[in-house]
Design a protein around this motif. Structure first.
Motif, PDB file in Angstrom:
ATOM      1  N   GLY A 115       0.955  -1.143   0.193  1.00  6.91           N
ATOM      2  CA  GLY A 115      -0.101   0.038   0.010  1.00  6.91           C
ATOM      3  C   GLY A 115       0.889   1.270   0.010  1.00  6.91           C
ATOM      4  O   GLY A 115       1.919   1.506   0.531  1.00  6.91           O
ATOM      5  N   LEU A 116       0.312   2.255  -0.716  1.00 15.54           N
ATOM      6  CA  LEU A 116       1.233   3.680  -0.696  1.00 15.54           C
ATOM      7  C   LEU A 116       0.205   4.563  -0.892  1.00 15.54           C
ATOM      8  O   LEU A 116      -0.784   4.629  -1.680  1.00 15.54           O
ATOM      9  CB  LEU A 116       2.008   3.586  -1.702  1.00 15.54           C
ATOM     10  CG  LEU A 116       2.720   4.964  -2.270  1.00 15.54           C
ATOM     11  CD1 LEU A 116       3.754   5.100  -1.059  1.00 15.54           C
ATOM     12  CD2 LEU A 116       3.635   4.832  -3.550  1.00 15.54           C
ATOM     13  N   GLU A 117       0.190   5.524   0.180  1.00 19.82           N
ATOM     14  CA  GLU A 117      -0.858   6.586   0.216  1.00 19.82           C
ATOM     15  C   GLU A 117      -0.215   7.848   0.145  1.00 19.82           C
ATOM     16  O   GLU A 117       0.923   8.075   1.055  1.00 19.82           O
ATOM     17  CB  GLU A 117      -1.753   6.296   1.351  1.00 19.82           C
ATOM     18  CG  GLU A 117      -2.585   5.183   1.345  1.00 19.82           C
ATOM     19  CD  GLU A 117      -3.181   4.764   2.743  1.00 19.82           C
ATOM     20  OE1 GLU A 117      -4.246   4.020   2.482  1.00 19.82           O
ATOM     21  OE2 GLU A 117      -2.990   5.574   3.950  1.00 19.82           O
ATOM     22  N   HIS A 118      -0.464   9.115  -0.686  1.00 20.69           N
ATOM     23  CA  HIS A 118       0.266  10.088  -0.529  1.00 20.69           C
ATOM     24  C   HIS A 118      -0.513  11.117   0.251  1.00 20.69           C
ATOM     25  O   HIS A 118      -2.080  11.354  -0.019  1.00 20.69           O
ATOM     26  CB  HIS A 118       0.544  10.625  -1.887  1.00 20.69           C
ATOM     27  CG  HIS A 118       1.632   9.556  -2.579  1.00 20.69           C
ATOM     28  ND1 HIS A 118       2.951   9.664  -2.149  1.00 20.69           N
ATOM     29  CD2 HIS A 118       1.368   8.895  -3.573  1.00 20.69           C
ATOM     30  CE1 HIS A 118       3.420   8.856  -3.183  1.00 20.69           C
ATOM     31  NE2 HIS A 118       2.532   8.307  -3.825  1.00 20.69           N
ATOM     32  N   PHE A 119       0.065  12.092   0.664  1.00 20.31           N
ATOM     33  CA  PHE A 119      -0.587  13.401   1.289  1.00 20.31           C
ATOM     34  C   PHE A 119       0.221  14.435   0.728  1.00 20.31           C
ATOM     35  O   PHE A 119       1.521  14.575   0.878  1.00 20.31           O
ATOM     36  CB  PHE A 119      -0.535  13.527   2.793  1.00 20.31           C
ATOM     37  CG  PHE A 119      -1.240  12.382   3.439  1.00 20.31           C
ATOM     38  CD1 PHE A 119      -2.716  12.531   4.024  1.00 20.31           C
ATOM     39  CD2 PHE A 119      -0.800  10.989   3.528  1.00 20.31           C
ATOM     40  CE1 PHE A 119      -3.132  11.597   4.537  1.00 20.31           C
ATOM     41  CE2 PHE A 119      -1.315   9.956   4.108  1.00 20.31           C
ATOM     42  CZ  PHE A 119      -2.689   9.926   4.606  1.00 20.31           C
ATOM     43  N   TYR A 120      -0.431  15.647   0.326  1.00 21.58           N
ATOM     44  CA  TYR A 120       0.474  16.658  -0.311  1.00 21.58           C
ATOM     45  C   TYR A 120      -0.762  17.925  -0.355  1.00 21.58           C
ATOM     46  O   TYR A 120      -1.929  17.924  -0.447  1.00 21.58           O
ATOM     47  CB  TYR A 120       0.894  16.420  -1.901  1.00 21.58           C
ATOM     48  CG  TYR A 120      -0.201  15.583  -2.749  1.00 21.58           C
ATOM     49  CD1 TYR A 120      -1.051  16.756  -3.592  1.00 21.58           C
ATOM     50  CD2 TYR A 120      -0.729  14.605  -2.791  1.00 21.58           C
ATOM     51  CE1 TYR A 120      -1.888  16.312  -4.548  1.00 21.58           C
ATOM     52  CE2 TYR A 120      -1.576  13.914  -3.792  1.00 21.58           C
ATOM     53  CZ  TYR A 120      -2.553  14.925  -4.311  1.00 21.58           C
ATOM     54  OH  TYR A 120      -3.433  14.518  -5.347  1.00 21.58           O
ATOM     55  N   LEU A 121      -0.345  19.225  -0.707  1.00 24.04           N
ATOM     56  CA  LEU A 121      -0.933  20.255  -0.858  1.00 24.04           C
ATOM     57  C   LEU A 121      -1.415  20.398  -2.125  1.00 24.04           C
ATOM     58  O   LEU A 121      -1.087  20.078  -3.064  1.00 24.04           O
ATOM     59  CB  LEU A 121       0.051  21.429  -0.514  1.00 24.04           C
ATOM     60  CG  LEU A 121       0.517  21.716   0.873  1.00 24.04           C
ATOM     61  CD1 LEU A 121       1.475  23.135   1.025  1.00 24.04           C
ATOM     62  CD2 LEU A 121      -0.451  22.034   1.778  1.00 24.04           C
ATOM     63  N   ARG A 122      -2.951  20.681  -2.013  1.00 24.34           N
ATOM     64  CA  ARG A 122      -3.560  21.061  -3.042  1.00 24.34           C
ATOM     65  C   ARG A 122      -2.989  21.856  -4.343  1.00 24.34           C
ATOM     66  O   ARG A 122      -2.245  22.723  -3.888  1.00 24.34           O
ATOM     67  CB  ARG A 122      -5.061  21.668  -3.022  1.00 24.34           C
ATOM     68  CG  ARG A 122      -5.989  21.756  -4.016  1.00 24.34           C
ATOM     69  CD  ARG A 122      -7.342  21.906  -3.690  1.00 24.34           C
ATOM     70  NE  ARG A 122      -7.938  21.128  -2.702  1.00 24.34           N
ATOM     71  CZ  ARG A 122      -8.324  21.200  -1.351  1.00 24.34           C
ATOM     72  NH1 ARG A 122      -8.138  22.448  -1.101  1.00 24.34           N
ATOM     73  NH2 ARG A 122      -8.905  20.241  -0.826  1.00 24.34           N
ATOM     74  N   GLY A 123      -2.909  21.218  -5.521  1.00 18.62           N
ATOM     75  CA  GLY A 123      -2.342  21.918  -6.530  1.00 18.62           C
ATOM     76  C   GLY A 123      -0.913  21.323  -6.722  1.00 18.62           C
ATOM     77  O   GLY A 123      -0.160  21.732  -7.646  1.00 18.62           O
TER      78      GLY A 123
END
Length: 237
Positions: A224-232
């Motif tokens: 499993g690989l989940e990313h969290f990042y700022l919109r844009g």
């Protein structure tokens, strides 16, 4: 003499209570749309969980002759399985139009996530009000503070927290999959339920942070690989 409860056990039990609360919001959402009598009738076929659904109980009141960790393991499997069985029954028996039921389930899950996010922010120490949204690493840490990811000692995942750019969660095992499949539920959809819960948390603690799944064990991938990042911004490193 009852065994001493470790902070890890208390923390994971609280995470499991969020699964119970999420189940409640999901049932509430479906009942509001399709009617409580229908939902109550459908859920009569779901075996009652070990924890009461009408009130929350302290973990210490549940202790018996078993080791606290053994009890936690039993509760964890039962709670996760019960939510899966509940969702499976709602999807298959409430309406012929499953997509409409699914919409309400996902809406209820996101609402539950928003509730969790508000609770998390309310725990900010007195005298230190937070005036801005959390950073990406802070948001990821908050999500995994609330999210059940396994029992003490299990190494199901690890986090990559970056002060610049996006952060990510890597899973080598799923803490949910065995319980989900034992309930005869669809792991792919249940993963979407969990994802919507995470998005609900982010709605409150950091609305500018996006959540994206690159791969999920529950959806057939080896890891499993989940990313969290700022919109844009772009997901990933």
């Amino acid at each position: 003499m009852k065994s001493r409860i470790s902070p890890d056990i208390e923390k994971i039990y609280e995470q499991l209570l969020w699964v119970v609360r999420r189940r409640f919001r999901i049932v509430e959402s479906v009942a509001a749309h399709f009617g409580k009598p229908i939902v109550d009738r459908v859920l009569q076929s779901v075996p009652p969980p070990l924890l009461p659904l009408d009130k929350e109980v302290d973990f210490r009141t549940l202790l018996d002759e078993r080791d606290p960790l053994d009890l936690l393991q039993t509760l964890a499997f039962d709670i996760v399985k019960n939510e899966a069985a509940t969702i499976s029954q709602l999807r298959t028996r409430v309406s012929l139009y499953r997509e409409h039921v699914d919409e309400q389930i996902l809406f209820g899950s996101r609402t539950a996530g928003q509730e969790a996010g508000r609770t998390f922010l309310a725990q900010t120490p007195i005298g230190k009000p937070r005036l801005e949204s959390l950073t990406v690493p802070e948001s990821v840490s908050a999500v995994f503070e609330l999210n059940f990811t396994g029992l003490p000692g299990e190494k199901n995942h690890f986090l990559m927290l970056r002060s610049q750019g996006g952060s990510s969660a890597h899973f080598v095992r799923s803490p949910h999959l065995d319980a989900w499949t034992s309930a005869g539920a669809d792991p792919r959809f249940l993963y979407e339920v969990r994802s919507n819960w995470i998005r609900g948390i982010l709605d409150i603690i950091s609305p500018g942070v996006e959540f994206h799944t690159a791969s999920a064990i529950e959806q057939g991938s080896r890891f499993g690989l989940e990313h969290f990042y700022l919109r844009g911004a772009h997901a990933g490193p």
